[in-house]
Design a protein around this motif. Structure first.
Motif: not given
Length: 306
Positions: A133, A136, A141, A209, A212, A253, A256, A260, A276
């Motif tokens: 993240v 990017d 990821i 980004r 991401t 996700t 990730p 984040n 997030s």
């Protein structure tokens, strides 16, 4: 086909044999009197079509064999036998659609155990995602998603709801909550270290980004993808097509988003942290909802077919 190895008390052997002989889809029956020593008893061997396996296992459990003897089940990779082919043809339904509920419960119980290995994998996955993240980098990821082991406890929660297994539910929820808490806490420290050595910067986190940025901007597509992934992952478990789990892992996700949140928290960016966290919760909810509904549908459909 499945291969069953049973240890039965002598007084139960005739009942076990009658049950196997009366099961459509069972074949290759072998009885070895007084062959077992611990526990003492007879050894009964047989093969059964996967689609008839759950019915046979339920019958053996009703006879109390799991308490007084032993029930062992193995998958047969290759069986060259006309009798086996006939047994599979006679059994109702298709083997790929059959669910072995005891096997599923046992498998998810193992996958949802809070162990050092589980914590190591989810922590490493979150730290890899943290690098992804900040840089990017979509490749990192995807790699983090594939490493993350969180689908096991999620499947455990779904199975526990359908099977009403409270212990499995508690074990799975503990693995999820503690796992993500430890992973995020360690990743906060990892982020502070990377910032101290100049590899992470707040400018990179707050900058554009395009690859991401979605991990802290949840929307309806996040929930839809999580639901679809939950269905696919559950089907891969119940049909023994575990290869599909890799695709499921890289389509949601969870890791990730946790990464984040941890990096943003280390910089005091509560906007990204909260975004997030919502992405993480949305994905977890979608997977558990879809997995539970998939198992309930499979249970209902198979009972109707039988």
């Amino acid at each position: 086909m499945l291969h069953l190895r049973l240890i039965t008390p002598a007084e139960r052997t005739d009942d076990v044999v009658r049950l196997i002989e009366g099961t459509v889809g069972a074949t290759h029956l072998v009885v070895l009197p007084r062959a077992a020593r611990n526990p003492a008893g007879d050894v009964v061997l047989c093969d059964v079509a996967r689609e008839a396996g759950d019915e046979l296992l339920s019958g053996l459990q009703k006879l109390g064999l799991e308490e007084t003897g032993s029930i062992a089940v193995e998958n047969i990779d290759l069986s060259l036998s006309l009798r086996a082919d006939k047994a599979e043809a006679e059994a109702p339904g298709e083997g790929a659609d059959a669910v072995l509920w005891e096997h599923l419960t046992d498998a998810t119980h193992e996958e949802s155990t809070l162990s050092v290995t589980y914590l190591a994998f989810i922590t490493l996955a979150t730290m890899i995602a943290a690098c992804g993240v900040v840089l990017d980098n979509a490749v990192l990821i995807v790699g983090a998603m594939a490493v993350g082991p969180e689908f096991g406890p999620l499947a455990g929660v779904c199975t526990a709801i359908v099977q009403r297994a409270s212990r499995l539910a508690v074990r799975s929820l503990i693995a999820l909550l503690v796992g993500f808490a430890v992973a995020m806490a360690v990743t906060v420290g990892f982020s502070l270290f990377m910032d101290a050595v100049g590899l992470f910067t707040v400018t990179k986190l707050d900058g554009a980004r395009p690859q991401t940025g979605f991990v802290y901007a949840p929307d309806w597509f996040s929930f839809v993808v999580a639901v679809l992934a939950g269905v696919a992952g559950t089907l891969s478990l119940t049909s023994a097509k575990s290869g599909a789990l890799v695709g499921v892992a890289i389509s949601v996700t969870t890791v990730p988003a946790a990464a984040n949140a941890a990096v943003a928290l280390s910089y005091g960016d509560m906007g990204q942290t909260w975004g997030s966290a919502k992405q993480l919760l949305l994905n977890l909810l979608g997977i558990m909802l879809a997995g539970t509904l998939t198992l309930l549908t499979q249970k209902w459909a198979w009972s109707k077919r039988r």
